[in-house]
Write a protein that holds these residues in place. Structure first.
Motif, PDB file in Angstrom:
ATOM      1  N   ASP A   1      -7.280   3.476   3.453  1.00  0.00           N
ATOM      2  CA  ASP A   1      -7.627   2.417   2.670  1.00  0.00           C
ATOM      3  C   ASP A   1      -8.562   1.375   3.086  1.00  0.00           C
ATOM      4  O   ASP A   1      -9.154   0.928   2.259  1.00  0.00           O
ATOM      5  CB  ASP A   1      -6.127   1.598   2.736  1.00  0.00           C
ATOM      6  CG  ASP A   1      -4.817   2.426   2.087  1.00  0.00           C
ATOM      7  OD1 ASP A   1      -5.277   3.311   1.538  1.00  0.00           O
ATOM      8  OD2 ASP A   1      -3.653   2.056   1.921  1.00  0.00           O
TER       9      ASP A   1
ATOM     10  N   GLY B   1       0.588  -0.990  -0.165  1.00  0.00           N
ATOM     11  CA  GLY B   1       0.000   0.080  -0.017  1.00  0.00           C
ATOM     12  C   GLY B   1       0.750   1.243  -0.063  1.00  0.00           C
ATOM     13  O   GLY B   1       2.130   1.157   0.103  1.00  0.00           O
TER      14      GLY B   1
ATOM     15  N   ARG C   1     -14.425   8.967  -5.580  1.00  0.00           N
ATOM     16  CA  ARG C   1     -13.405   7.862  -5.238  1.00  0.00           C
ATOM     17  C   ARG C   1     -12.461   8.715  -4.191  1.00  0.00           C
ATOM     18  O   ARG C   1     -11.904   8.014  -3.061  1.00  0.00           O
ATOM     19  CB  ARG C   1     -12.409   7.401  -6.556  1.00  0.00           C
ATOM     20  CG  ARG C   1     -13.414   7.055  -7.594  1.00  0.00           C
ATOM     21  CD  ARG C   1     -13.602   5.514  -7.375  1.00  0.00           C
ATOM     22  NE  ARG C   1     -14.288   4.946  -8.510  1.00  0.00           N
ATOM     23  CZ  ARG C   1     -14.808   3.811  -8.756  1.00  0.00           C
ATOM     24  NH1 ARG C   1     -14.633   3.039  -7.535  1.00  0.00           N
ATOM     25  NH2 ARG C   1     -15.548   3.414  -9.803  1.00  0.00           N
TER      26      ARG C   1
ATOM     27  N   ALA D   1     -12.046   2.752   2.354  1.00  0.00           N
ATOM     28  CA  ALA D   1     -12.249   2.584   1.054  1.00  0.00           C
ATOM     29  C   ALA D   1     -12.588   1.217   0.398  1.00  0.00           C
ATOM     30  O   ALA D   1     -13.628   1.117  -0.444  1.00  0.00           O
ATOM     31  CB  ALA D   1     -10.970   3.183   0.401  1.00  0.00           C
ATOM     32  N   ARG D   2     -11.779   0.247   0.967  1.00  0.00           N
ATOM     33  CA  ARG D   2     -12.155  -1.008   0.481  1.00  0.00           C
ATOM     34  C   ARG D   2     -13.523  -1.595   1.002  1.00  0.00           C
ATOM     35  O   ARG D   2     -14.328  -2.174   0.095  1.00  0.00           O
ATOM     36  CB  ARG D   2     -10.994  -2.068   0.947  1.00  0.00           C
ATOM     37  CG  ARG D   2      -9.767  -2.038   0.341  1.00  0.00           C
ATOM     38  CD  ARG D   2      -8.797  -3.027   0.832  1.00  0.00           C
ATOM     39  NE  ARG D   2      -7.468  -2.773   0.221  1.00  0.00           N
ATOM     40  CZ  ARG D   2      -6.599  -2.405   0.963  1.00  0.00           C
ATOM     41  NH1 ARG D   2      -6.714  -2.095   2.336  1.00  0.00           N
ATOM     42  NH2 ARG D   2      -5.230  -2.432   0.363  1.00  0.00           N
TER      43      ARG D   2
ATOM     44  N   LEU E   1      -9.162  -0.125  -4.625  1.00  0.00           N
ATOM     45  CA  LEU E   1      -8.106   0.890  -4.199  1.00  0.00           C
ATOM     46  C   LEU E   1      -6.988   1.205  -5.339  1.00  0.00           C
ATOM     47  O   LEU E   1      -6.772   2.519  -5.514  1.00  0.00           O
ATOM     48  CB  LEU E   1      -7.808   0.228  -2.964  1.00  0.00           C
ATOM     49  CG  LEU E   1      -6.655   1.063  -2.206  1.00  0.00           C
ATOM     50  CD1 LEU E   1      -7.312   2.343  -1.772  1.00  0.00           C
ATOM     51  CD2 LEU E   1      -6.124   0.267  -0.924  1.00  0.00           C
ATOM     52  N   GLN E   2      -6.401   0.196  -5.620  1.00  0.00           N
ATOM     53  CA  GLN E   2      -5.025   0.339  -6.586  1.00  0.00           C
ATOM     54  C   GLN E   2      -5.574   1.206  -7.575  1.00  0.00           C
ATOM     55  O   GLN E   2      -5.043   2.064  -8.447  1.00  0.00           O
ATOM     56  CB  GLN E   2      -4.607  -0.722  -6.833  1.00  0.00           C
ATOM     57  CG  GLN E   2      -3.920  -1.440  -5.553  1.00  0.00           C
ATOM     58  CD  GLN E   2      -3.086  -2.525  -5.889  1.00  0.00           C
ATOM     59  OE1 GLN E   2      -2.785  -2.783  -6.707  1.00  0.00           O
ATOM     60  NE2 GLN E   2      -2.808  -3.441  -4.934  1.00  0.00           N
TER      61      GLN E   2
ATOM     62  N   LEU F   1     -11.098   7.579  -0.552  1.00  0.00           N
ATOM     63  CA  LEU F   1      -9.532   7.290  -0.333  1.00  0.00           C
ATOM     64  C   LEU F   1      -9.440   8.148   1.061  1.00  0.00           C
ATOM     65  O   LEU F   1      -8.350   7.922   1.750  1.00  0.00           O
ATOM     66  CB  LEU F   1      -8.946   7.912  -1.614  1.00  0.00           C
ATOM     67  CG  LEU F   1      -9.206   6.884  -2.805  1.00  0.00           C
ATOM     68  CD1 LEU F   1      -8.268   7.532  -4.017  1.00  0.00           C
ATOM     69  CD2 LEU F   1      -8.461   5.492  -2.332  1.00  0.00           C
TER      70      LEU F   1
ATOM     71  N   SER G   1      -8.232   3.216  -8.190  1.00  0.00           N
ATOM     72  CA  SER G   1      -8.317   4.401  -8.061  1.00  0.00           C
ATOM     73  C   SER G   1      -7.204   5.315  -7.837  1.00  0.00           C
ATOM     74  O   SER G   1      -7.080   6.319  -8.179  1.00  0.00           O
ATOM     75  CB  SER G   1      -9.527   4.451  -6.693  1.00  0.00           C
ATOM     76  OG  SER G   1     -10.418   3.754  -7.076  1.00  0.00           O
ATOM     77  N   GLN G   2      -6.296   4.715  -6.974  1.00  0.00           N
ATOM     78  CA  GLN G   2      -5.131   5.521  -6.619  1.00  0.00           C
ATOM     79  C   GLN G   2      -4.293   5.765  -7.777  1.00  0.00           C
ATOM     80  O   GLN G   2      -3.899   6.982  -8.069  1.00  0.00           O
ATOM     81  CB  GLN G   2      -4.222   4.682  -5.714  1.00  0.00           C
ATOM     82  CG  GLN G   2      -4.692   4.748  -4.454  1.00  0.00           C
ATOM     83  CD  GLN G   2      -3.635   3.972  -3.472  1.00  0.00           C
ATOM     84  OE1 GLN G   2      -2.914   2.949  -3.779  1.00  0.00           O
ATOM     85  NE2 GLN G   2      -4.123   4.183  -2.034  1.00  0.00           N
TER      86      GLN G   2
END
Length: 372
Positions: A259, A179, A251, A262-263, A269-270, A255, A272-273
């Motif tokens: 983390d 992360g 999103r 958000a999940r 997550l990834q 965020l 969106s980031q």
């Protein structure tokens, strides 16, 4: 203010619950939620931007009254005033508006992504990466003078974009530990930025004097000589990225909760980031291509917007307000550097004078408390 498709909103229902002072509008598959305070701030920032643009257009070796400027902008005015405004000053001011908005947008996205007020393109080295790529191409023209034109027109933007994207990817990869933590991201970014600055200095030391001087002017972040080409390039990028950033707003709301939250809300997550990071990096690199690296705007403006918006910001810098305030700051800084400091002082120098004390204050404050 944010736009979002209605279909995937179920997991985010807690974030989308009607709140006092919020007005929800729907158009087909899209919904638009307006917080009245945020809407008022955006309208006020837009009015302020119009005012500072008019002031900027009125200042210079041939001063004009604000009434003359507004007359020209609405299609009237005398011939001389129209020439001064539309041919000499408006291209530069338009570039300043687009560049400032891109920097404000980029900083707001990065700070929300990292949940850290220190996260900005200049602190994380994204600006340095873009500048290193651009300087490499500028200096490469010394070895092939016949290709100087194509290299400036095509090579510099491509190299700056590649440098920004490569730097962002490197920082993200080095900061990844199952992360991305905001503090680790900032520390890695500061290290990468220092290394890139060393690389730029090394390239300049070995360059021919006249080309090194050209590169140094670019690195200072200047709007001198910028015309409609740079304004159109930065404006087109902004026109694409602002809607994308608004769509990513829901999103970002998830965020900033962390983390795990958000999940739990069903946010990928990834992906969106990476989407937020990509939009931010493209915005920063487009600004660097148009005017060189202009420091501290992306760092300072989102925090000002966050504090102005208060609860309406939902714990993250508001994207649209940050873009407008970024445009206001860059136009004002360029106007001051062009007319009030004697000679042509690059806008990047003026923003550094404003932003350096803020960065010191922020570092001291972060050492005492966690603010974001």
């Amino acid at each position: 203010m944010s736009t979002r498709p209605l279909a995937p909103l179920a997991p985010l229902a807690p974030l989308l619950a009607p709140a006092p002072g919020t007005l929800a509008l729907r158009l087909g598959p899209l919904s638009l939620r307006l917080h009245t305070r945020a809407a008022v701030l955006v309208a006020a920032a837009l009015a302020l931007l119009v005012l500072v643009v008019a002031v900027d257009l009125s200042r210079g070796s041939a001063p004009l009254g604000l009434s003359e400027v507004f007359s020209v902008l609405t299609g009237g005015g005398e011939r001389g005033a129209r020439f001064v405004v539309t041919e000499l000053r408006l291209p530069r001011t338009s570039t300043a508006v687009a560049v400032g908005a891109l920097l404000g947008l980029s900083g707001a996205l990065l700070q929300a992504f990292a949940r850290n007020p220190l996260a900005s393109p200049d602190v994380l080295g994204v600006d340095r990466g873009a500048a290193a790529g651009a300087v490499l191409v500028i200096l490469a023209a010394t070895a092939a003078p016949g290709l100087a034109g194509p290299l400036s027109a095509v090579g510099v933007p491509l190299a700056a974009g590649a440098g920004a994207l490569g730097t962002a990817a490197l920082v993200y990869a080095l900061a990844w530990r199952g992360g991305v933590h905001g503090t680790r991201l900032v520390l890695v970014g500061i290290g990468i930025a220092a290394a890139l600055q060393g690389l730029i200095s090394w390239m300049l030391i070995g360059a021919r004097l006249d080309w090194a001087a050209q590169a140094v002017r670019y690195l200072s972040g200047s709007l001198s000589g910028r015309g409609w080409e740079q304004a159109a390039q930065a404006g087109a990028t902004l026109a694409v990225l602002v809607p994308l950033a608004l769509v990513l707003g829901h999103r970002l709301d998830a965020l900033v909760l962390g983390d795990d939250s958000a999940r739990a809300l069903g946010v990928p997550l990834q992906r969106s980031q990476l989407a937020v990071l990509l939009v931010s990096v493209v915005a920063a690199s487009a600004a660097v291509v148009a005017a060189g690296p202009i420091g501290f705007v992306a760092l300072l403006v989102p925090q000002v917007a966050l504090r102005l918006a208060g609860r309406a910001a939902r714990g993250r810098p508001p994207v649209l307000l940050s873009a407008l305030l970024g445009a206001v700051l860059v136009v004002l800084a360029d106007c001051v550097g062009r007319t009030a400091l004697g000679g042509e002082v690059p806008v990047g120098v003026v923003t550094s004078i404003i932003g350096a004390p803020y960065l010191i204050w922020l570092l001291v404050r972060r050492s005492r408390e966690r603010t974001f």
